[in-house]
Design an enzyme around this catalytic site. Sequence first.
Site, PDB file in Angstrom:
ATOM      1  N   ARG A  38      20.999   6.390  -5.539  1.00  0.00           N
ATOM      2  CA  ARG A  38      19.806   6.049  -5.719  1.00  0.00           C
ATOM      3  C   ARG A  38      19.473   4.718  -6.227  1.00  0.00           C
ATOM      4  NH1 ARG A  38      15.489   7.290  -9.435  1.00  0.00           N
ATOM      5  NH2 ARG A  38      13.563   8.327  -8.290  1.00  0.00           N
ATOM      6  N   SER A 106      13.465  16.999  -1.994  1.00  0.00           N
ATOM      7  CA  SER A 106      13.164  17.150  -3.434  1.00  0.00           C
ATOM      8  C   SER A 106      11.874  18.456  -3.249  1.00  0.00           C
ATOM      9  CB  SER A 106      12.678  15.878  -3.954  1.00  0.00           C
ATOM     10  OG  SER A 106      13.431  15.144  -3.898  1.00  0.00           O
ATOM     11  N   LYS A 135      12.412   8.894 -13.443  1.00  0.00           N
ATOM     12  CA  LYS A 135      11.594   8.638 -12.118  1.00  0.00           C
ATOM     13  C   LYS A 135      10.405   8.594 -12.191  1.00  0.00           C
ATOM     14  CE  LYS A 135      11.075  11.257  -8.052  1.00  0.00           C
ATOM     15  NZ  LYS A 135      11.124  12.518  -7.238  1.00  0.00           N
TER      16      LYS A 135
HETATM   17  N1  TZP Z   1      13.914  13.815  -9.256  1.00  0.00           N
HETATM   18  C1  TZP Z   1      13.252  14.922  -9.885  1.00  0.00           C
HETATM   19  S1  TZP Z   1      13.551  14.276 -11.582  1.00  0.00           S
HETATM   20  C2  TZP Z   1      14.660  12.891 -11.441  1.00  0.00           C
HETATM   21  C3  TZP Z   1      14.628  12.878 -10.030  1.00  0.00           C
HETATM   22  C4  TZP Z   1      15.537  11.740  -9.096  1.00  0.00           C
HETATM   23  C5  TZP Z   1      15.173  12.227 -12.339  1.00  0.00           C
HETATM   24  C6  TZP Z   1      16.206  12.786 -12.994  1.00  0.00           C
HETATM   25  O1  TZP Z   1      16.793  12.014 -14.046  1.00  0.00           O
HETATM   26  P1  TZP Z   1      17.344  12.628 -15.440  1.00  0.00           P
HETATM   27  O2  TZP Z   1      17.858  11.135 -16.111  1.00  0.00           O
HETATM   28  O3  TZP Z   1      18.575  13.502 -15.268  1.00  0.00           O
HETATM   29  O4  TZP Z   1      16.083  13.324 -15.929  1.00  0.00           O
END
Ligand code: TZP
Length: 208
Positions: A38, A106, A135
């Site tokens: 990503r 998602s 994010k």
């Molecule tokens: N999609 C929903 S929350 C997220 C993504 C890509 C971020 C998750 O990152 P982390 O650091 O595990 O909270």
Amino acid sequence: MKEFKLYAITGEEFHQGRDLIEVMEQAILGGVDIIQLRDKTSSKREILQKAKALRELTHKYGVTFIVNDHIDVSLAVDADGIHIGQDDLPLAEARKIVGDKIIGISTHKIEEAREAEAGGADYIGVGPIFHTNSKVDVVDPVTTTYINQVSNEITIPFVAIGGIKLHNVDQVLEAGATRICMISEIVGAEDIKGVCKTFTKILSEKGE
Ligand code: TZP
Ligand code: MG
């Protein structure tokens, strides 16, 4: 798709200068069984180079490899699949392009989960469960209530994501998740392999 439990996503802002491949190799050695590239900032060329290297790494360990957003890159490196969001190419169009490769989507509410399942997604992301800084423009936390709903109703594999840490993972599993996905708690850890081993152990105990 191959069964998975511990899903790690790259997040180079958390890698503390460590090499991308080294970081993901440590995660794999700790038990991660699916990884996602990503990268929201690099050029397509740079993303392609990273994807090639991660494809090689994941082949070496027999780990599933997913590319976020870039369907073309996913196909070019023969990744196992793609992960798309609610604003990306719709599932039906993505399916036409990738054939029987894995498509993950998602979702943030049960209607989106139902739509993904009906449309033939291979798995869904369920989140963000908790607050996350990883994010941008992310929706408000959906809380573990959404995990309850999905685990009661949806039959395709789902993975909980967003703000999951060692200290709150129990709540996620108690709500019905059997698969978890993280960025910062894994790739930002001092001891990536150690943290992943701990999660692997927690997940396997929960599965017994
Ligand atoms: N999609 C929903 S929350 C997220 C993504 C890509 C971020 C998750 O990152 P982390 O650091 O595990 O909270
Ligand atoms: Mg996307």
